[in-house]
Write an enzyme that holds these catalytic residues in place. Sequence first.
Site, PDB file in Angstrom:
ATOM      1  N   LEU A 193     113.687 -34.911 -15.398  1.00 47.86           N
ATOM      2  CA  LEU A 193     114.706 -34.562 -16.376  1.00 47.86           C
ATOM      3  C   LEU A 193     114.845 -33.037 -16.443  1.00 47.86           C
ATOM      4  CD1 LEU A 193     113.869 -36.993 -19.310  1.00 47.86           C
ATOM      5  CD2 LEU A 193     115.650 -37.211 -17.578  1.00 47.86           C
ATOM      6  N   ASN A 244     107.874 -42.709 -20.961  1.00 40.66           N
ATOM      7  CA  ASN A 244     107.858 -43.177 -19.580  1.00 40.66           C
ATOM      8  C   ASN A 244     106.820 -44.291 -19.472  1.00 40.66           C
ATOM      9  OD1 ASN A 244     108.489 -43.080 -16.685  1.00 40.66           O
ATOM     10  ND2 ASN A 244     106.415 -42.275 -16.442  1.00 40.66           N
ATOM     11  N   HIS A 287     104.429 -46.278 -16.805  1.00 39.21           N
ATOM     12  CA  HIS A 287     103.892 -46.039 -15.472  1.00 39.21           C
ATOM     13  C   HIS A 287     102.978 -47.209 -15.085  1.00 39.21           C
ATOM     14  CE1 HIS A 287     102.545 -43.679 -12.058  1.00 39.21           C
ATOM     15  NE2 HIS A 287     101.301 -43.974 -12.373  1.00 39.21           N
TER      16      HIS A 287
HETATM   17  C1  GRF Z   1     108.035 -50.188 -13.041  1.00 43.37           C
HETATM   18  O1  GRF Z   1     106.890 -50.664 -12.364  1.00 43.37           O
HETATM   19  C2  GRF Z   1     107.715 -48.918 -13.756  1.00 43.37           C
HETATM   20  O2  GRF Z   1     106.419 -48.885 -14.299  1.00 43.37           O
HETATM   21  C3  GRF Z   1     107.822 -47.926 -12.646  1.00 43.37           C
HETATM   22  O3  GRF Z   1     108.936 -48.324 -11.890  1.00 43.37           O
HETATM   23  C4  GRF Z   1     109.091 -49.729 -12.053  1.00 43.37           C
HETATM   24  C5  GRF Z   1     110.477 -50.004 -12.570  1.00 43.37           C
HETATM   25  O4  GRF Z   1     110.725 -51.360 -12.481  1.00 43.37           O
HETATM   26  N1  GRF Z   1     107.960 -46.580 -13.149  1.00 43.37           N
HETATM   27  P1  GRF Z   1     112.051 -51.934 -13.181  1.00 43.37           P
HETATM   28  O5  GRF Z   1     113.214 -51.109 -12.659  1.00 43.37           O
HETATM   29  O6  GRF Z   1     111.877 -51.773 -14.668  1.00 43.37           O
HETATM   30  O7  GRF Z   1     112.107 -53.373 -12.746  1.00 43.37           O
END
Ligand code: GRF
Length: 197
Positions: free
Chosen positions: A92, A106, A108
């Site tokens: 960002l 976020n 993760h």
């Molecule tokens: C998820 O595993 C998230 O933790 C990571 O990217 C993936 C996104 O998956 N940052 P989605 O687009 O929500 O299906």
Amino acid sequence: MNIGFLVSHRGSNMQAVVDACTAGRLDARVCVVISNNGHSEVLVRAHNQGIPNFHLSSRTHPEPEQLDRAIAAVLREHQANLVVLAGYMKKLGPRTLFDFSGRILNIHPGLLPKYGGQGMYGRIVHEAVLAAGEKETGVTIHVVDGVYDHGQVLVERRIPVRSDDDVDSLSERVLEHEHELLVSTLAQVVSGSLRLP
Ligand code: GRF
């Protein structure tokens, strides 16, 4: 609570939140979806559910400062008071970080800081966890500051790694926990039981 999502590809976390709102399990609304990919699945999901959605990227705004201002403006115009990055592969800009300081989360798919940082995303995280022979992995939700996977950790859920796990089975199981944890964490933010900085 009006939640703005930034997503690069699939959008299953965004969908889990929409479903929770629809089911009355989360007193919030996904007010806008922004993707840096014009043909991403997440934009189709948003379109099909009548959620305002925008492709904002270096293609639509070649100048990084313009893009940053556009993202901040779209979030503001849709009254977002919380921003969730879920699989958003871009950093960002300072304007968006400032305008929504302390209100950007976020999610993760790994434990931080060990399995985070630039380049550590998606399947790469699970590959690294398996390669290291870890007995557990996890999901982390943190506040976003200007550094990848670096802001204050709000919640972390540890998940056992099974001896027969491969990248597919691990990413699938972690993703299920992500959906649960994101909804429960947002519910805590909405209720005020989890206070943002
Ligand atoms: C998820 O595993 C998230 O933790 C990571 O990217 C993936 C996104 O998956 N940052 P989605 O687009 O929500 O299906």
